[in-house]
Design a protein around this motif. Structure first.
Motif, PDB file in Angstrom:
ATOM      1  N   GLU A   9       0.839  -1.253   0.050  1.00  0.00           N
ATOM      2  CA  GLU A   9      -0.031   0.136   0.026  1.00  0.00           C
ATOM      3  C   GLU A   9       0.949   1.255  -0.011  1.00  0.00           C
ATOM      4  O   GLU A   9       0.709   2.462  -0.748  1.00  0.00           O
ATOM      5  N   PHE A  10       1.822   1.092   0.777  1.00  0.00           N
ATOM      6  CA  PHE A  10       2.713   2.428   0.749  1.00  0.00           C
ATOM      7  C   PHE A  10       3.641   2.519  -0.574  1.00  0.00           C
ATOM      8  O   PHE A  10       3.416   3.687  -0.895  1.00  0.00           O
ATOM      9  N   ARG A  16       1.515   6.567  -6.935  1.00  0.00           N
ATOM     10  CA  ARG A  16       0.390   7.524  -7.198  1.00  0.00           C
ATOM     11  C   ARG A  16       0.937   8.946  -6.978  1.00  0.00           C
ATOM     12  O   ARG A  16       0.432   9.988  -7.628  1.00  0.00           O
ATOM     13  N   LEU A  17       1.462   9.305  -5.956  1.00  0.00           N
ATOM     14  CA  LEU A  17       2.249  10.541  -5.646  1.00  0.00           C
ATOM     15  C   LEU A  17       2.805  11.210  -6.973  1.00  0.00           C
ATOM     16  O   LEU A  17       2.671  12.146  -7.091  1.00  0.00           O
ATOM     17  N   LEU A  32       8.937  11.252   1.598  1.00  0.00           N
ATOM     18  CA  LEU A  32       8.597   9.999   2.386  1.00  0.00           C
ATOM     19  C   LEU A  32       9.580   9.261   2.936  1.00  0.00           C
ATOM     20  O   LEU A  32       9.792   8.176   3.347  1.00  0.00           O
ATOM     21  N   ASP A  33      10.937   9.990   2.918  1.00  0.00           N
ATOM     22  CA  ASP A  33      12.158   9.599   3.312  1.00  0.00           C
ATOM     23  C   ASP A  33      12.549   8.002   2.664  1.00  0.00           C
ATOM     24  O   ASP A  33      12.807   7.247   3.397  1.00  0.00           O
ATOM     25  N   GLN A  52       0.370  -6.948 -10.724  1.00  0.00           N
ATOM     26  CA  GLN A  52       1.422  -7.874 -10.281  1.00  0.00           C
ATOM     27  C   GLN A  52       2.495  -7.270  -9.333  1.00  0.00           C
ATOM     28  O   GLN A  52       3.552  -7.779  -9.144  1.00  0.00           O
ATOM     29  N   ALA A  53       2.397  -5.968  -9.532  1.00  0.00           N
ATOM     30  CA  ALA A  53       3.696  -5.226  -8.805  1.00  0.00           C
ATOM     31  C   ALA A  53       3.728  -5.318  -7.349  1.00  0.00           C
ATOM     32  O   ALA A  53       2.691  -5.563  -6.881  1.00  0.00           O
ATOM     33  N   PHE A  54       4.707  -5.370  -6.909  1.00  0.00           N
ATOM     34  CA  PHE A  54       5.015  -5.608  -5.384  1.00  0.00           C
ATOM     35  C   PHE A  54       4.052  -6.803  -4.729  1.00  0.00           C
ATOM     36  O   PHE A  54       3.293  -6.455  -3.745  1.00  0.00           O
ATOM     37  N   PRO A  55       4.549  -8.176  -5.033  1.00  0.00           N
ATOM     38  CA  PRO A  55       3.630  -9.073  -4.542  1.00  0.00           C
ATOM     39  C   PRO A  55       3.865  -9.493  -3.121  1.00  0.00           C
ATOM     40  O   PRO A  55       3.239 -10.106  -2.536  1.00  0.00           O
ATOM     41  N   GLY A  56       5.058  -8.879  -2.543  1.00  0.00           N
ATOM     42  CA  GLY A  56       5.092  -9.146  -1.163  1.00  0.00           C
ATOM     43  C   GLY A  56       6.274  -9.830  -0.662  1.00  0.00           C
ATOM     44  O   GLY A  56       6.783 -10.716  -1.517  1.00  0.00           O
ATOM     45  N   HIS A  57       6.518  -9.933   0.403  1.00  0.00           N
ATOM     46  CA  HIS A  57       7.578 -10.786   0.882  1.00  0.00           C
ATOM     47  C   HIS A  57       7.274 -12.258   0.786  1.00  0.00           C
ATOM     48  O   HIS A  57       6.242 -12.870   1.386  1.00  0.00           O
ATOM     49  N   GLY A  58       8.182 -13.007   0.284  1.00  0.00           N
ATOM     50  CA  GLY A  58       7.911 -14.291   0.265  1.00  0.00           C
ATOM     51  C   GLY A  58       6.916 -15.166  -1.003  1.00  0.00           C
ATOM     52  O   GLY A  58       6.691 -16.070  -1.222  1.00  0.00           O
TER      53      GLY A  58
END
Length: 96
Positions: A9-10, A16-17, A32-33, A52-58
């Protein structure tokens, strides 16, 4: 120092920003540092395949899962081939 992890989400909101609101990569990175190059990579990854972007850890994308499955299959087939070569050599040596 530990590596920072960002939620999907981040990352989506950061993209988007930059894309929708027109904020520059440098300014968004400062706000956003997050390093500008990291933000640029997120924008590129989101642009190529938003679903499919940023599918997550693992978790892997479907293409990566298929590639991993095929690699495992190739390794298994190579092992079977090597066993058969050794068996053929063994039996050929016994016959002579």
């Amino acid at each position: 120092m530990q590596r920072r992890r960002f939620s999907r989400e981040f990352k989506v909101e950061a993209v988007r920003l930059v894309r929708e609101r027109g904020v520059s990569l440098a300014q968004a990175g400062r706000d956003l540092d997050v390093h500008e190059n990291v933000l640029r990579k997120w924008v590129k990854e989101f642009g190529s395949d938003p679903g499919q972007a940023f599918p997550g850890h693992g978790q892997m994308k479907p293409e990566q899962l298929e590639i991993e499955r095929l690699r495992r299959e190739v390794n298994k087939l190579k092992a079977e081939r090597d066993i058969l070569k050794k068996a053929a050599a063994f039996f050929a040596r016994e016959v002579i």
